[in-house]
Design an enzyme around this catalytic site. Structure first.
Site, mmCIF file in Angstrom:
data_model
loop_
_atom_site.group_PDB
_atom_site.id
_atom_site.type_symbol
_atom_site.label_atom_id
_atom_site.label_comp_id
_atom_site.label_asym_id
_atom_site.label_seq_id
_atom_site.Cartn_x
_atom_site.Cartn_y
_atom_site.Cartn_z
ATOM 1 N N ASP A 1 1.930 5.661 -8.018
ATOM 2 C CA ASP A 1 1.465 5.331 -6.840
ATOM 3 C C ASP A 1 1.008 3.636 -6.972
ATOM 4 O OD1 ASP A 1 0.259 6.884 -4.189
ATOM 5 O OD2 ASP A 1 -0.918 5.079 -4.688
ATOM 6 N N ASP B 1 4.372 4.032 -2.249
ATOM 7 C CA ASP B 1 3.606 2.849 -1.336
ATOM 8 C C ASP B 1 4.029 1.431 -2.307
ATOM 9 O OD1 ASP B 1 1.860 4.152 -3.290
ATOM 10 O OD2 ASP B 1 0.376 4.421 -2.303
ATOM 11 N N HIS C 1 -6.929 10.108 -5.721
ATOM 12 C CA HIS C 1 -8.288 9.506 -5.695
ATOM 13 C C HIS C 1 -9.490 10.603 -5.509
ATOM 14 C CE1 HIS C 1 -6.254 5.787 -4.849
ATOM 15 N NE2 HIS C 1 -5.733 6.270 -3.845
ATOM 16 N N HIS D 1 -1.771 2.633 -5.990
ATOM 17 C CA HIS D 1 -2.986 2.690 -6.330
ATOM 18 C C HIS D 1 -3.707 3.204 -7.589
ATOM 19 C CE1 HIS D 1 -2.568 2.244 -1.613
ATOM 20 N NE2 HIS D 1 -2.959 1.193 -2.002
#
Lengths: 317, 107
Positions: A164, A253, A127, A166
């Protein structure tokens, strides 16, 4: 049996967030338990980290951003840019050590000392943007590794597979105009999930148009949808791009036990995904896969997931 | 949240071979200003708007040997000649947020 490197660095525990924060040192101790206590552990090549040189960090981040982060750590600020980016006095040092560890593992792989590797690092990175920390990430480990491979080893086609749950907004941003790096991300639909980017119509821009691919999955979906989407998107993209090295932004995740998202993958699906990535790397990249830890916050499942992950790297397909 | 709950499901369309006159009449009769242009299996090929048709119409200052002949010629032109090809589309399973972002990008 392949020669697999495992980046193991105790200092990564020294980035302290808070006991109620999802990104805690216990994540790494769980991974170490899963990998280093496994039957196969003595066959791993253990790699230790050294701090990354500033020049590599600056391939992705503005120098002023790094100074700003340094100052925040030195002055005892508790968070940085956003409240969920918790800081301690050592955060920047450990983030630089995380980058350094990834580059060290990449070097070992490119020099032929290992076939592939798993970098168990924290803090995560995908990120982190050019001038902004986000989502527990400060320095974009994966993006810096890709720049390192381009500049130090003249790799012309690098594929980043971001698993991931996200979207890796920082990684996408770093390469959205670069046709030499194909950024692929599969993640929970951004209308329902942090950071709100990674829509399917985001495909890169300028010379890099067509070298970014985002696949979105609605909350509540699981193995079936992931398998279908990956077969329909990632694998054909790799066939067209023919990567010379595959980097994996490895988040755990999307697992059904992980409360960070509504995606409900089972443990065998993570194995299936990694096997497909290994096949892809075997076909085009001489098996060169560098897997870099991103998210995965359910400590109880991390040991098993990381155990399996490294096992696949060692066994191949 | 999802486009499917906010979209108009059965829309009036034209084909690329239909005339501008037909398109204009459909808009007038149904009090609409946009027509998706589709092929035989309803795949979207383009979109035509009332503005596209106005821009295609001859100027009032047009001097022609035969009064109205240019207007007649244009009325018989196929929609394909003036439609916007490969328009930005969205799927029913996408979200309204996706739609808003797309509109803001292309507006």
């Amino acid at each position: 049996m392949r020669k697999t490197g495992f980046l193991y660095e105790k200092q990564y525990l020294q980035h302290i967030t808070s006991p109620y924060h999802p990104e805690v040192p216990e994540r790494l101790t769980a991974i170490w338990k899963g990998v280093l206590e496994a039957d196969y552990a003595d066959k791993l090549t253990i790699i230790n980290a050294r701090p990354a040189e500033g020049k590599w960090v600056q391939t992705v981040h503005h120098l002023q951003y790094v100074y700003r982060l340094k100052k925040a750590c030195e002055t005892g600020m508790k968070d940085f840019d956003y409240p969920d980016n918790r800081l301690c006095g050592k955060t920047l040092d450990i983030a630089i050590l995380a980058v350094g560890g990834v580059l060290e593992t990449a070097k070992e792989m490119m020099d032929g000392k290992i076939d592939n590797g798993f970098c168990a690092i924290r803090p995560p990175g995908h990120h982190a943007e050019y001038n902004r920390a986000m989502g527990f990430c400060y320095l974009n480990n994966t993006a810096i590794a890709a720049r390192y491979l381009q500049m130090e080893y003249r790799v012309e086609r690098i594929m980043i597979a971001d698993i991931d749950v996200h979207h890796g907004n920082g990684t996408q941003m770093a390469f959205e105009t670069d046709p030499g790096v194909f950024y692929y991300s599969i993640h929970e639909h951004p209308s329902f999930s942090f950071p709100g980017t990674g829509r399917e119509f985001e495909k890169g821009r300028d010379n890099g148009y067509g070298f970014t691919m985002n696949a979105t999955v609605l909350p509540g979906k699981g193995d079936k949808e992931y398998r279908e989407i990956l077969e329909k998107t990632l694998l054909p993209a790799a066939d067209a791009f023919r990567p010379q090295v595959v980097l994996v932004s490895m988040g755990f995740d999307a697992h059904k036990e992980d409360e960070m998202s509504g995606i409900r993958l089972t443990t065998p699906c993570f194995t299936w995904i990694m096997e497909r990535i290994m096949e892809m790397a075997d076909r085009y990249a001489g098996g060169r896969v560098l897997s870099i830890l991103e998210g995965g916050y359910e400590v109880d499942t991390l040991a098993e997931l990381s155990h399996n992950h490294v096992e696949i790297l060692m066994k191949g397909t | 949240m999802f486009v499917r709950y906010s979209m108009t499901a059965s829309v009036i369309t034209v084909t690329s071979e239909d005339s501008l006159e037909k398109a204009r009449n459909l808009m007038k009769t149904n009090r609409i200003r946009h027509l998706p242009v589709v092929d035989e299996i309803n795949r979207v090929l383009g979109i035509v708007t009332d503005r596209d048709i106005r821009l295609a119409a001859p100027s009032l200052l047009e001097i022609s040997c035969e009064p109205g002949s240019e207007r007649k010629r244009i009325a018989q032109m196929p929609v394909e000649a003036i439609m916007t090809k490969d328009p930005v589309t969205i799927r029913p399973e996408d979200t309204l947020q996706d739609a808003l972002i797309l509109i803001s990008i292309y507006a």
